[in-house]
Every structure is written in C-alpha cells, then in structure tokens.
Design an enzyme around this catalytic site. Structure first.
Site, PDB file in Angstrom:
ATOM      1  N   TYR A  70      54.266  56.868  64.857  1.00 26.26           N
ATOM      2  CA  TYR A  70      54.275  55.748  64.384  1.00 26.26           C
ATOM      3  C   TYR A  70      54.848  55.443  63.161  1.00 26.26           C
ATOM      4  O   TYR A  70      54.624  56.321  62.232  1.00 26.26           O
ATOM      5  CB  TYR A  70      52.772  55.256  64.389  1.00 26.26           C
ATOM      6  CG  TYR A  70      52.939  53.591  63.736  1.00 26.26           C
ATOM      7  CD1 TYR A  70      53.339  52.317  64.536  1.00 26.26           C
ATOM      8  CD2 TYR A  70      52.404  53.551  62.172  1.00 26.26           C
ATOM      9  CE1 TYR A  70      53.292  51.195  63.750  1.00 26.26           C
ATOM     10  CE2 TYR A  70      52.475  52.228  61.648  1.00 26.26           C
ATOM     11  CZ  TYR A  70      53.042  50.979  62.381  1.00 26.26           C
ATOM     12  OH  TYR A  70      52.929  49.846  61.898  1.00 26.26           O
ATOM     13  N   HIS A 100      60.513  42.082  55.624  1.00 29.22           N
ATOM     14  CA  HIS A 100      59.045  41.882  55.399  1.00 29.22           C
ATOM     15  C   HIS A 100      59.088  41.135  53.696  1.00 29.22           C
ATOM     16  O   HIS A 100      58.310  40.897  53.192  1.00 29.22           O
ATOM     17  CB  HIS A 100      58.516  43.026  54.992  1.00 29.22           C
ATOM     18  CG  HIS A 100      57.927  43.669  56.163  1.00 29.22           C
ATOM     19  ND1 HIS A 100      58.554  43.710  57.581  1.00 29.22           N
ATOM     20  CD2 HIS A 100      56.543  43.865  56.602  1.00 29.22           C
ATOM     21  CE1 HIS A 100      57.955  44.387  58.447  1.00 29.22           C
ATOM     22  NE2 HIS A 100      56.689  44.445  58.150  1.00 29.22           N
ATOM     23  N   ASN A 212      53.758  50.005  52.543  1.00 30.06           N
ATOM     24  CA  ASN A 212      52.412  50.117  52.910  1.00 30.06           C
ATOM     25  C   ASN A 212      51.891  50.450  51.536  1.00 30.06           C
ATOM     26  O   ASN A 212      52.403  51.287  50.683  1.00 30.06           O
ATOM     27  CB  ASN A 212      52.032  51.345  53.781  1.00 30.06           C
ATOM     28  CG  ASN A 212      51.785  50.561  54.967  1.00 30.06           C
ATOM     29  OD1 ASN A 212      51.271  51.391  56.007  1.00 30.06           O
ATOM     30  ND2 ASN A 212      52.100  49.524  55.461  1.00 30.06           N
ATOM     31  N   TYR A 296      19.222  30.313  24.526  1.00 27.95           N
ATOM     32  CA  TYR A 296      19.419  31.627  25.168  1.00 27.95           C
ATOM     33  C   TYR A 296      20.896  32.079  24.879  1.00 27.95           C
ATOM     34  O   TYR A 296      21.168  33.380  24.986  1.00 27.95           O
ATOM     35  CB  TYR A 296      19.441  31.123  26.846  1.00 27.95           C
ATOM     36  CG  TYR A 296      18.018  30.993  27.518  1.00 27.95           C
ATOM     37  CD1 TYR A 296      16.864  31.164  26.693  1.00 27.95           C
ATOM     38  CD2 TYR A 296      17.829  30.668  28.706  1.00 27.95           C
ATOM     39  CE1 TYR A 296      15.738  31.038  27.116  1.00 27.95           C
ATOM     40  CE2 TYR A 296      16.604  30.667  29.381  1.00 27.95           C
ATOM     41  CZ  TYR A 296      15.554  30.861  28.394  1.00 27.95           C
ATOM     42  OH  TYR A 296      14.307  30.683  29.060  1.00 27.95           O
ATOM     43  N   ARG A 299      20.075  34.135  21.723  1.00 25.41           N
ATOM     44  CA  ARG A 299      18.931  34.970  22.312  1.00 25.41           C
ATOM     45  C   ARG A 299      19.333  36.035  23.324  1.00 25.41           C
ATOM     46  O   ARG A 299      19.074  37.529  23.334  1.00 25.41           O
ATOM     47  CB  ARG A 299      17.711  34.622  22.277  1.00 25.41           C
ATOM     48  CG  ARG A 299      16.693  35.253  22.533  1.00 25.41           C
ATOM     49  CD  ARG A 299      15.022  34.699  22.729  1.00 25.41           C
ATOM     50  NE  ARG A 299      15.273  33.385  23.153  1.00 25.41           N
ATOM     51  CZ  ARG A 299      14.427  32.916  23.967  1.00 25.41           C
ATOM     52  NH1 ARG A 299      13.398  33.586  24.572  1.00 25.41           N
ATOM     53  NH2 ARG A 299      14.193  31.612  24.063  1.00 25.41           N
TER      54      ARG A 299
END
Length: 524
Positions: A70, A100, A212, A296, A299
């Site tokens: 391949y 591509h 790839n 908050y 803190r």
C-alpha cells in the site's frame, strides 16, 4: 484565522530566546518547538541520516520484490486494490500531492507553517517513513531560505492525517501552488527560484509520507498551547493585582488549604499568587477589616487556575509526545524489511489536547471577566464607579468590560469539544475522524481573545491600585505595573480606549508583563 500567513500573528510574540534549534528526531521538548515557533533557525541532526537512508533502501527493495504494498505501488484509500506499474510510481506520487491540495480559506500564519515544516522534518527523520535524505533536506531548505508554503486553514478532518494542508505544503516543495518568500506571496516555482532552490522530484512513497501525518493539527495546537500559557500566566499577574485593587484577603492562598486538597496545579498556583502578593502595602493596610470572605473570582483563584494549570500540563505532555511521533502510513521497519499499514495518522490525541486547551482558555478568561466586573462595580469594589475619578461625565471602563464580556462569550461558544464530532470520508474507508484541526484552529483564536481579556483586567487592576496611593503593591506587581505604565498612562478623563487595550494585550501575549513580574517559576 484572522490574518494571512504574511502577517504571522496580529501582535508581537516576544523575544526569541534561542537563535537555532537542531531537530533531534524523537527527542524534542516543548521549549524547542516554542523557539522554532518564535523564529529560531532549524537544522536536522546529521545522525538521523543512517535511519532515513535505511528506510529508503527498504522501500527500494520492496518495490523490486514485486509485492503489492500500500502506498508504494497501489492506489490510495478506497483505491488501495489498484496496482500501479513501476514506471508510473513517480507520477503516482506527484498526482497524489496535486489531487489532495484541495484546501480552502485563509492561509495559516507564517509561524504556524514554520512549525508544520519542522514537525514534518522531525517525524520523517525517525527513519520509518521511507523517503530519501535529499527530500528531507529539501524541507529543511524551505525553512532555511524562508520559503513558506501557502497552506489554507480549512480542509482537514484530522484523519487520514492532515491531508489537504500537508498536500499544500508538499505542492510548494515540488513547485506547485503558492509560497511566501521573505513575506511576498508568489507562485511556488517562482519562490523556489528566487531562493535558489529546485523543485523536488518525488520518489516512491514520498508523496504519501509527506501528506500523511498530524503535523498541521499538532502545529496549530502547539501554537494555541503557547498562546494560552502566556494568557494563563498573565492572568495570574492580573488576578493578583485585582486582589490588591479590591483590597482582598491573602488568607485563601495559605498553603495548608491547598495541601489538604492535593491537586498539584492548585498548590502551585497558590504559591505563585502568594509570591506575587508578598510585601504588598495595600494588602497590609486592611489586614484587620470587617470583610469576612471575598467573592469566588478572588478567593478561588488557586482552585480554578490550578485546575486550568493541570489541563495545560496534560495537553502539553500529549503534544510533546505527538510532536516526536511518526504519524504517516504505511510505516517502514528496516529490521524486518516490512511496510506495515496502521492508523498513526488519526489525530485523536491532538483533538483531545485541543479541547483541553479550549476549556483552559475559556475558564481563564471567564474568571478574569468576573474580576473586571467586580472592580468596575462600586457596590462590590468600594472603588469609584467604572474606575474613573469623575464618573458621570466620564464612562471610564464601562465598555472595556463589555468588550471583555463579548470575548469571553465568544470563547464559551468556541469551547464545545471538537473531538466529539466525526464525519465519514473517502467512500466510508475513512469512517471515523478526529476533527483535531478544527479544534486546534479555534483554540488558537481563543488564545487571542484570552490575551485581550487579561489585558483589560490588567488595565482595570492597575487603575484600581492607583486609587490606594500612597500604599503600593508588592515588588513583582509594581514591576508589572511599571511596564504597563510605559505604554498606557493612568486613566483620567475619557479618551480613545482601543489603543490602550491593544497595548495591554500585547504585553500579555509577548510575555513582557510576566517577565517583569518574575516569570512565575514553577508554574509552567
């Protein structure tokens, strides 16, 4: 992306600490990639040549054997059953690249493209991909001669590798498509010519090895990591300064609290905040007061930012591994003479890391915005409304807060995990994909937004501490405030505000603010 490659990044990145990096395949650390991202020159370790040459020889032997392998002498993807004649193998690789190169959208920033090229060199240099040393050196030549392929940002689903973006990279290498040369956008063949380079003639498997891989998504995720780290460290400084401006309490940063919970990020952030606050006259001035607990956003900084830090560290570890990985297909094993097909091109680890980065950016900006809201609200902060000495005729920081809120909400919308999405491609051969590139692109934009939010908090906090004169903050925070004041004057009557925000944002993005505050050793 907001700008094309020629612009690189919309504001200064900071000083280049290292002038040159030698790529040692499989052994690179995050600091190496950050130096390359910021412009360091790149060479590949000559010791990698033996492994690369051995893999190229294995490819030659496999072709000579006549076996169908391949990517060497077959079609690709769903066309893997189609056998290609030996005299057409070079044509096969060139046509693979051209077909591509199907990306679209704005070009990736130049510094990201530099990272893509360097990551590809590192991966191919492991000696498991089967291309020739001369082709690998041709990639190095692109970096050396500042020939940067034009790579569209859109077109990858994160498997089978970042095919379209890497095809655009490879197309420029063989003289097709476009490239920037010294910042000028040209046909790739012309850019190569001006740099004194020749287009590469691809050998067997070389097009596939170049296309790839996860190098585009990894480069984008690394860029996002570096940007979000800068925003995170800036937010520790601005958060500590906001504590001074709001006359908050240092007690919640007591190390005993955080040791009882045990999360390392929380412990480290609490220590950093204590170091930033130590010696503050402003905090000492209200050591005894009626206030019992802070909101908050003041803190719980160690708990929130500590969790963010743990995420950043995990994402960094993942990306460091991925940056050293071999992610093309099939892979060449020289000891047995085999080419084995697998799926290392699937970018799921990068997708998860990008999603972690998105959450980190989102939460860091969110808690910053809450402190901006606190400081601009006189009912909570005790400071003049919208931090202006003369509210009413002046709007002060009213709309600066709105800008921060807009950016935080944009980041919330972008924070939905990309990795949970998938869409089948290639006639269902590639039936599960990672969406890593989507996740990494948005994380990079989220870093930009975060820098601006932190910059706005910095402006608010510095203005707030001005109201407490003659008491001053700690030495680290006064140093940070001093560099800010070299670029942005204290806010009196209303003035054009955008340039102030941009200047503060730049100080966060390029690291100068944090460097003045002591660089927060032990955090990142």
């Amino acid at each position: 992306m907001d700008r094309i490659a020629a612009a690189a990044w919309p504001y200064p990145r900071g000083r280049v600490a290292v002038s040159a990096i030698q790529i040692r395949p499989g052994q690179m650390v995050l600091a190496d990639w950050q130096a390359i991202y910021r412009g360091a020159a790149v060479t590949i370790d000559p010791a990698a040549r033996a492994g690369v040459d051995a893999a190229a020889k294995t490819v030659e032997d496999l072709i000579a054997s006549g076996r169908a392998v391949y990517g060497l002498n077959t079609g690709f993807g769903k066309l893997a059953q189609t056998r290609i004649a030996n005299d057409e193998l070079a044509v096969l690789q060139e046509r693979l690249v051209l077909s591509h190169a199907a990306g679209i959208g704005e070009a990736l920033p130049a510094d990201v493209v530099r990272l893509i090229l360097a990551l590809k060199i590192a991966s191919l240099g492991r000696g498991a991909s089967g291309l020739r040393w001369s082709t690998l050196k041709a990639l190095e030549d692109l970096l050396t001669h500042d020939v940067l392929p034009v790579i569209p940002a859109q077109g990858s689903v994160g498997a089978s590798g970042d095919l379209a973006p890497l095809a655009h990279m490879s197309a420029a290498l063989i003289g097709h498509g476009e490239a920037f040369w010294r910042g000028e956008r040209l046909p790739a063949a012309e850019a190569l010519k001006r740099a004194g380079l020749e287009p590469v003639k691809l050998g067997p498997k070389e097009g596939l090895a170049l296309l790839n891989g996860t190098q585009t998504s990894t480069a984008l995720a690394l860029a996002a990591l570096f940007g979000i780290e800068a925003g995170f460290k800036g937010a520790l400084v601005s958060g500590a300064m906001s504590l001074d401006a709001a006359k908050g309490s240092i007690a919640p940063f007591d190390p005993r609290i955080h040791e009882l919970r045990g999360h390392q990020g929380q412990i480290d952030v609490a220590a950093a905040l204590r170091g930033l606050a130590e010696g503050s006259e402003i905090l000492a001035s209200h050591a005894v007061c009626e206030k019992i607990q802070d909101p908050y956003c003041l803190r719980c900084q160690p708990q929130v930012m500590g969790a963010v830090l743990d995420l950043l560290r995990q994402a960094g570890r993942t990306l460091e591994i991925e940056a050293n990985a071999v992610t093309d297909n099939p892979l060449i094993f020289t000891d047995t003479g085999e080419a084995i097909s697998g799926g290392n091109f699937h970018a799921e680890p990068v997708a998860f890391a990008a999603d972690q980065l998105a959450m980190a950016a989102c939460e860091t900006g969110s808690i910053c915005e809450r402190r901006i809201a606190l400081l601009t609200d006189p009912a909570v902060s005790g400071l003049p409304a919208f931090l202006t000495p003369n509210p009413g005729i002046n709007s002060g920081f009213m709309i600066a807060h709105v800008t921060a809120a807009a950016l935080v909400s944009e980041n919330k919308q972008k924070a939905y995990p990309a990795s949970v999405d998938s869409i089948p491609t290639s006639a269902n051969q590639e039936d599960h994909v990672s969406m890593a590139t989507h996740g990494a692109v948005r994380a990079l934009k989220m870093a930009e937004n975060l820098h601006a939010v932190v910059g706005i908090e910095l402006l608010c906090a510095a203005q707030g501490t001005d109201f407490h004169a003659p008491d001053i903050a700690s030495d680290p925070l006064e140093a940070a405030k001093a560099i800010l004041r070299r670029h942005v004057a204290p806010y009196g009557d209303d003035r054009y505000f955008a340039t102030d925000i941009a200047a503060a944002r730049d100080l966060v993005a390029n690291g100068d603010l944090v460097a003045q505050a002591g660089d927060l050793p032990g955090v990142i």
